[in-house]
Design an enzyme around this catalytic site. Structure first.
Site, short mmCIF file in Angstrom:
data_model
loop_
_atom_site.label_atom_id
_atom_site.label_comp_id
_atom_site.label_asym_id
_atom_site.label_seq_id
_atom_site.Cartn_x
_atom_site.Cartn_y
_atom_site.Cartn_z
N HIS A 145 -6.64 -2.55 9.38
CA HIS A 145 -5.78 -1.90 8.00
C HIS A 145 -5.74 -2.07 6.49
O HIS A 145 -5.34 -1.40 5.73
CB HIS A 145 -4.43 -1.59 8.73
CG HIS A 145 -3.69 -2.21 8.23
ND1 HIS A 145 -3.48 -3.69 9.30
CD2 HIS A 145 -2.69 -2.42 7.36
CE1 HIS A 145 -2.74 -4.42 8.81
NE2 HIS A 145 -1.92 -3.77 7.69
C1 UD1 Z 1 1.99 -1.31 5.19
C2 UD1 Z 1 2.00 -3.56 4.45
C3 UD1 Z 1 1.60 -3.79 5.03
C4 UD1 Z 1 1.94 -4.17 6.71
C5 UD1 Z 1 1.64 -2.41 6.68
C6 UD1 Z 1 1.54 -2.96 8.57
C7 UD1 Z 1 2.51 -3.05 1.69
C8 UD1 Z 1 2.48 -2.60 0.55
N1 UD1 Z 1 1.12 -3.03 2.44
O1 UD1 Z 1 0.51 -1.58 4.54
O2 UD1 Z 1 1.78 -5.08 4.28
O3 UD1 Z 1 0.69 -4.79 6.72
O4 UD1 Z 1 2.61 -2.22 6.79
O5 UD1 Z 1 0.92 -0.97 8.93
O6 UD1 Z 1 3.61 -2.72 1.85
N2 UD1 Z 1 0.42 7.19 6.74
C9 UD1 Z 1 1.10 7.25 7.66
N3 UD1 Z 1 2.48 7.08 8.42
C10 UD1 Z 1 3.01 6.36 8.43
C11 UD1 Z 1 2.88 5.15 7.52
C12 UD1 Z 1 1.87 5.35 6.61
O7 UD1 Z 1 0.13 8.67 8.24
O8 UD1 Z 1 3.77 6.04 9.17
C13 UD1 Z 1 -0.15 6.20 6.13
C14 UD1 Z 1 -0.40 6.76 4.84
O9 UD1 Z 1 -1.34 7.91 4.52
C15 UD1 Z 1 -0.76 6.29 4.09
C16 UD1 Z 1 -1.05 4.72 4.33
O10 UD1 Z 1 -0.61 5.01 6.10
O11 UD1 Z 1 -0.83 6.42 2.31
C17 UD1 Z 1 -0.80 3.60 4.20
O12 UD1 Z 1 0.80 3.23 4.22
P1 UD1 Z 1 1.72 2.32 3.38
O13 UD1 Z 1 3.28 2.30 3.89
O14 UD1 Z 1 1.40 2.05 2.09
O15 UD1 Z 1 0.49 0.60 3.55
P2 UD1 Z 1 0.29 -0.05 4.89
O16 UD1 Z 1 -1.22 0.45 4.81
O17 UD1 Z 1 0.55 0.92 6.86
#
Ligand code: UD1
Length: 377
Positions: free
Chosen positions: A214
């Site tokens: 991821h």
């Molecule tokens: C975040 C953390 C990362 C951790 C990861 C575990 C930061 C900088 N990164 O990354 O350290 O390893 O979580 O998952 O805080 N999305 C959904 N549903 C959700 C959450 C996210 O669809 O419930 C999608 C969205 O498109 C979003 C993308 O995933 O834009 C990324 O989510 P985000 O919380 O920004 O970062 P992660 O990649 O999950």
């Protein structure tokens, strides 16, 4: 004397860390925990399932920030957390890990003169292109009390000018959670039959390899993701792969039209799994390939070989003492490391010091003592 602690969670890896801390505070009676969820992760599979698997109480406050760019997400958490802090007047704000919610809430608290407690302090990848590394360095700089998961983390903190007496080596709360829930882990065979997996996948221990991806550096550009998926498809000819897909990764694979690479009866694509399913999947895997921080630690605790698909790690101890090997994203290297595991079994490793299931108890004891001393001054 009781002290109110605001405990912050936002993203999936925070939930496994806060669960034993909340339980230890509850058992201690001396610290009153209030749970604030920023809403960084909100999908049922990324969020609700973890609360029920881990028995975490429903958050007292949910800031419901959702997704956004780093700046937008961080700023929005800060904006929404400030009035909560004013209203709650806690003795301290406790943050875990290295996600955007961690730095955002730490920064608001530090500027208001509320002590910040950081659990999982001092880990360093020394790679400032990783957003989490920025979050780690900055959170540690503004924390009053820093709890580390491994002894060597203290050196990283001292080098950055943190006072020695603020640092406490307490062990790994993520492993507290693992110990506590291992008896309830869902066997892989049960998971595979529930999802109607192909016949090749029986879930017999050691009969498959697990995979998660991821990190933006691995999944956000087609020129990195395509060769990585091609190598993984090749590996699946030697051992079936099970791949729970993070929403970000699914989005990129679809955007780049790479799904056909994964269409095989020897690759099982799953939605994000709950904690107990993931634990069963990890425990029974022959080995795991991942870019996750948590899985590097969990595989070490379970004695399962781990190939980390990154060029560096902040969790050095999993390499030095555990079952982890850094392989980067070079397809050739990855294939040869897999062959090595298949022929010789892979690294056995040993359990690092204080990864013993009692880290949260040590943290809560030290935190209570520290707050008592402050109150009497
Ligand atoms: C975040 C953390 C990362 C951790 C990861 C575990 C930061 C900088 N990164 O990354 O350290 O390893 O979580 O998952 O805080 N999305 C959904 N549903 C959700 C959450 C996210 O669809 O419930 C999608 C969205 O498109 C979003 C993308 O995933 O834009 C990324 O989510 P985000 O919380 O920004 O970062 P992660 O990649 O999950």
């Amino acid at each position: 004397m009781t002290h109110k602690i605001l405990c912050i969670v936002g993203a999936r890896p925070n939930f496994m860390k806060i669960a034993p801390l909340m339980a230890a505070m509850e058992g201690n009676g001396h610290l009153v925990a209030r749970l604030v969820h920023t809403g960084q992760h909100y999908d049922a599979a990324m969020n609700d399932q973890f609360f029920s698997d881990l028995g975490i109480p429903a958050p007292h406050i949910n800031l419901e920030v959702g997704s956004g760019s780093h700046a937008v997400q961080t700023a929005e958490i800060m904006r929404r957390f400030e009035p909560v802090l004013d209203e709650e007047q806690p003795a301290a704000v406790l943050v875990v890990g290295d996600v955007n919610s961690t730095i955002a809430c730490a920064l608001v608290a530090a500027k208001k003169g509320v002590p910040v407690v950081h659990v999982e302090a001092g880990l360093r990848s020394f790679d400032r292109t990783m957003p989490e590394e920025i979050n780690r360095v900055l959170t540690d700089q503004i924390s009053h009390l820093l709890f580390t998961t491994e002894r060597l983390a203290r050196n990283n903190l001292l080098r950055e000018g943190i006072a020695d007496e603020a640092i406490h080596f307490a062990g790994n709360v993520m492993i507290d959670t693992l110990h506590h829930h291992l008896p309830r882990a869902v066997p892989a065979s049960e998971l595979f039959s529930r999802v109607g997996a192909p016949a090749d996948l029986t879930g017999q221990p050691g009969s498959y390899a697990g995979l998660t991806l991821h990190r933006p550096s691995n999944v956000d550009s087609e020129s990195t993701l395509r060769p990585l998926l091609e190598a993984l498809r090749d590996i699946s000819r030697d051992i079936p792969l099970v791949f729970p897909l993070h929403p970000r990764t699914r989005g990129r694979i679809e955007q780049f039209g790479l799904m056909p690479l994964l269409e095989s009866t020897r690759i099982l694509i799953l939605p994000p799994l709950g904690y107990l399913e993931m634990l069963g999947l990890t425990r029974n895997a022959r080995f795991f390939m991942t870019d996750s921080g948590g899985l590097q630690e969990e595989t070490t605790a379970l004695g399962v070989p781990c190939l980390t698909l990154r060029d560096n790690t902040e969790r050095e101890i999993t390499i030095d003492e555990g079952t982890n090997t850094l392989v980067g994203t070079d397809a050739h290297r990855l294939r040869s490391e897999v062959q090595l595991i298949l022929s010789s079994g892979g690294k056995a490793g040993r359990i690092p010091e204080y990864w013993d299931g009692h880290a949260a108890k040590r943290i809560v004891q030290s935190l209570g003592d520290w707050l008592d001393r402050r109150a009497f001054h």
